[in-house]
Design an enzyme around this catalytic site. Sequence first.
Site, short mmCIF file in Angstrom:
data_model
loop_
_atom_site.label_atom_id
_atom_site.label_comp_id
_atom_site.label_asym_id
_atom_site.label_seq_id
_atom_site.Cartn_x
_atom_site.Cartn_y
_atom_site.Cartn_z
N THR A 72 0.78 -1.21 0.00
CA THR A 72 0.00 0.00 0.00
C THR A 72 0.82 1.26 0.00
O THR A 72 1.73 1.45 0.79
CB THR A 72 -0.97 0.08 1.18
OG1 THR A 72 -1.75 -1.07 1.19
CG2 THR A 72 -1.85 1.27 1.11
N LYS B 82 -8.38 0.35 -2.17
CA LYS B 82 -8.04 0.84 -0.84
C LYS B 82 -8.56 2.24 -0.58
O LYS B 82 -8.18 2.88 0.39
CB LYS B 82 -6.52 0.82 -0.67
CG LYS B 82 -5.91 -0.55 -0.87
CD LYS B 82 -4.42 -0.47 -0.94
CE LYS B 82 -3.84 -1.77 -1.42
NZ LYS B 82 -2.42 -1.66 -1.72
N GLY C 173 -8.77 6.54 2.51
CA GLY C 173 -7.80 5.58 2.00
C GLY C 173 -7.17 4.89 3.18
O GLY C 173 -6.92 5.52 4.21
N SER D 88 3.71 1.61 2.85
CA SER D 88 5.11 1.27 2.62
C SER D 88 5.79 2.18 1.60
O SER D 88 6.98 2.43 1.69
CB SER D 88 5.24 -0.19 2.20
OG SER D 88 4.41 -0.45 1.09
N ALA E 161 5.43 3.69 -7.18
CA ALA E 161 5.33 2.33 -7.72
C ALA E 161 6.59 1.91 -8.46
O ALA E 161 6.93 0.72 -8.49
CB ALA E 161 4.11 2.21 -8.63
N CYS F 272 9.02 1.40 -4.95
CA CYS F 272 8.63 0.53 -3.84
C CYS F 272 8.10 -0.81 -4.36
O CYS F 272 7.15 -0.84 -5.14
CB CYS F 272 7.54 1.22 -3.00
SG CYS F 272 6.93 0.21 -1.64
N THR G 211 4.26 -1.57 -3.95
CA THR G 211 3.33 -0.65 -4.58
C THR G 211 3.27 -0.97 -6.07
O THR G 211 4.31 -1.12 -6.71
CB THR G 211 3.80 0.81 -4.39
OG1 THR G 211 3.94 1.06 -2.99
CG2 THR G 211 2.83 1.80 -4.98
#
Length: 180
Positions: free
Chosen positions: A7, A39, A51, A130, A163, A166, A169
């Site tokens: 997330t 989410k 969220g 994260s 994204a 990470c 993500t």
Amino acid sequence: MEAIHATTVLAVKHNGSIAIGADGQATLGNTVLKSHVKKVRKLQEGKVVVGFAGSTADAFTLLERFEEKLNKYGGIMERAALELAKDWRTDRFLRRLEAMMIAISKDDILIISGTGDVLRPDEEVAAIGSGSMYAQSAALALKRHAPHLTAREMVEESLRIAADICIYTNHNFTIEELSA
């Protein structure tokens, strides 16, 4: 059993609008369990959008409690958030929940945590999860150096950057926007 990680949730207020978005990945250890998790949820007939990051079951429990508080306090997001945080901190059952939330209304962004915190971000950018620091850094840079972008565009680009960095993500985003 390993903890479920994942997330990145990001909210940005800019030029009269607020957008919130999240990626769609849920992982267990180093395995992707699902790629299209939603989410981000609308509450109060779309007047509040939340969220969440953390354990899915825990997050849904908190979403339900938050919606109850919103109903009880006439949709006043800050009051509902404070009451939820108070319960979360003192209730024996809720205290064990492992999740965080960002809530937005047309005027406000709040981060709500299980430690009893209800935080209004300084620069109208809030991030949890994260990949949060990657997304938050990107959003702050965009607010400062690309003010022509909309809040939604800032959220989308910042999530894309997170994204790319990470591993928890992905690029399957859900984004909602509210205007003042």
